[in-house]
Design a protein around this motif. Sequence first.
Motif, PDB file in Angstrom:
ATOM      1  N   CYS A  14      70.711 -34.712 -66.553  1.00  0.00           N
ATOM      2  CA  CYS A  14      70.507 -35.315 -67.871  1.00  0.00           C
ATOM      3  C   CYS A  14      71.478 -36.476 -68.088  1.00  0.00           C
ATOM      4  O   CYS A  14      72.672 -36.326 -67.858  1.00  0.00           O
ATOM      5  CB  CYS A  14      70.718 -34.257 -68.943  1.00  0.00           C
ATOM      6  N   LEU A  29      57.282 -26.594 -74.977  1.00  0.00           N
ATOM      7  CA  LEU A  29      57.836 -27.639 -75.846  1.00  0.00           C
ATOM      8  C   LEU A  29      57.193 -27.638 -77.221  1.00  0.00           C
ATOM      9  O   LEU A  29      57.869 -27.762 -78.234  1.00  0.00           O
ATOM     10  CB  LEU A  29      57.585 -29.023 -75.238  1.00  0.00           C
ATOM     11  N   ARG A  42      62.685 -31.339 -68.904  1.00  0.00           N
ATOM     12  CA  ARG A  42      63.540 -31.011 -70.041  1.00  0.00           C
ATOM     13  C   ARG A  42      64.938 -30.636 -69.558  1.00  0.00           C
ATOM     14  O   ARG A  42      65.093 -29.906 -68.570  1.00  0.00           O
ATOM     15  CB  ARG A  42      62.957 -29.842 -70.834  1.00  0.00           C
ATOM     16  N   GLY A  47      68.297 -30.193 -74.326  1.00  0.00           N
ATOM     17  CA  GLY A  47      66.892 -30.068 -74.716  1.00  0.00           C
ATOM     18  C   GLY A  47      66.147 -31.390 -74.819  1.00  0.00           C
ATOM     19  O   GLY A  47      65.000 -31.423 -75.257  1.00  0.00           O
ATOM     20  N   SER A  48      66.788 -32.508 -74.427  1.00  0.00           N
ATOM     21  CA  SER A  48      66.055 -33.774 -74.443  1.00  0.00           C
ATOM     22  C   SER A  48      64.938 -33.669 -73.403  1.00  0.00           C
ATOM     23  O   SER A  48      65.063 -32.945 -72.421  1.00  0.00           O
ATOM     24  CB  SER A  48      66.987 -34.947 -74.133  1.00  0.00           C
ATOM     25  N   TYR A  49      63.844 -34.369 -73.624  1.00  0.00           N
ATOM     26  CA  TYR A  49      62.732 -34.248 -72.691  1.00  0.00           C
ATOM     27  C   TYR A  49      61.897 -35.511 -72.599  1.00  0.00           C
ATOM     28  O   TYR A  49      62.026 -36.422 -73.426  1.00  0.00           O
ATOM     29  CB  TYR A  49      61.844 -33.042 -73.049  1.00  0.00           C
ATOM     30  N   LEU A  63      64.734 -39.328 -70.313  1.00  0.00           N
ATOM     31  CA  LEU A  63      64.855 -38.138 -71.159  1.00  0.00           C
ATOM     32  C   LEU A  63      65.244 -38.564 -72.570  1.00  0.00           C
ATOM     33  O   LEU A  63      66.208 -39.305 -72.743  1.00  0.00           O
ATOM     34  CB  LEU A  63      65.933 -37.201 -70.613  1.00  0.00           C
TER      35      LEU A  63
END
Length: 135
Positions: A14, A29, A42, A47-49, A63
Amino acid sequence: MNRVKNPLPIPSECQHCGDTVEIVHHDDLYGRSYGDWPWAYRCKGCGSYVGMHPFTNIPLGTLATTEMREARKRCKSPFEALYKSGRLTRSDAYKRLAEKLGIEHEACHFGWFDVEMCLKAEQAAREIFIEIYRS
Ligand SMILES: [Zn+2]
């Protein structure tokens, strides 16, 4: 076989928190599926996706945190209105946006933008609007 121009690399880490990125189903999601390709990347940490291009494992963008997703959506809509007006083609609209942002046309995707870039794009869309409606 679907071909995607300028694919972004598969995210493994990430860019926001450095945690591991996993593949999830839309059900995880959103509680339901959208489109024909219900897969996304993800971050396990924040939790960014981001979704994937249909029938590939290529991410649609970088992301995105909640803040980024909202900025991308909000700032894209005045830009889209420029080519939906019929005064510009979609491709010309992106070319002009890239010029104003000082980036490559190929890198000019809202899915690739962070919040700051989204705000710049929104301002650029306003300038393009003025230019096309004055000419
Ligand atoms: Zn993260």
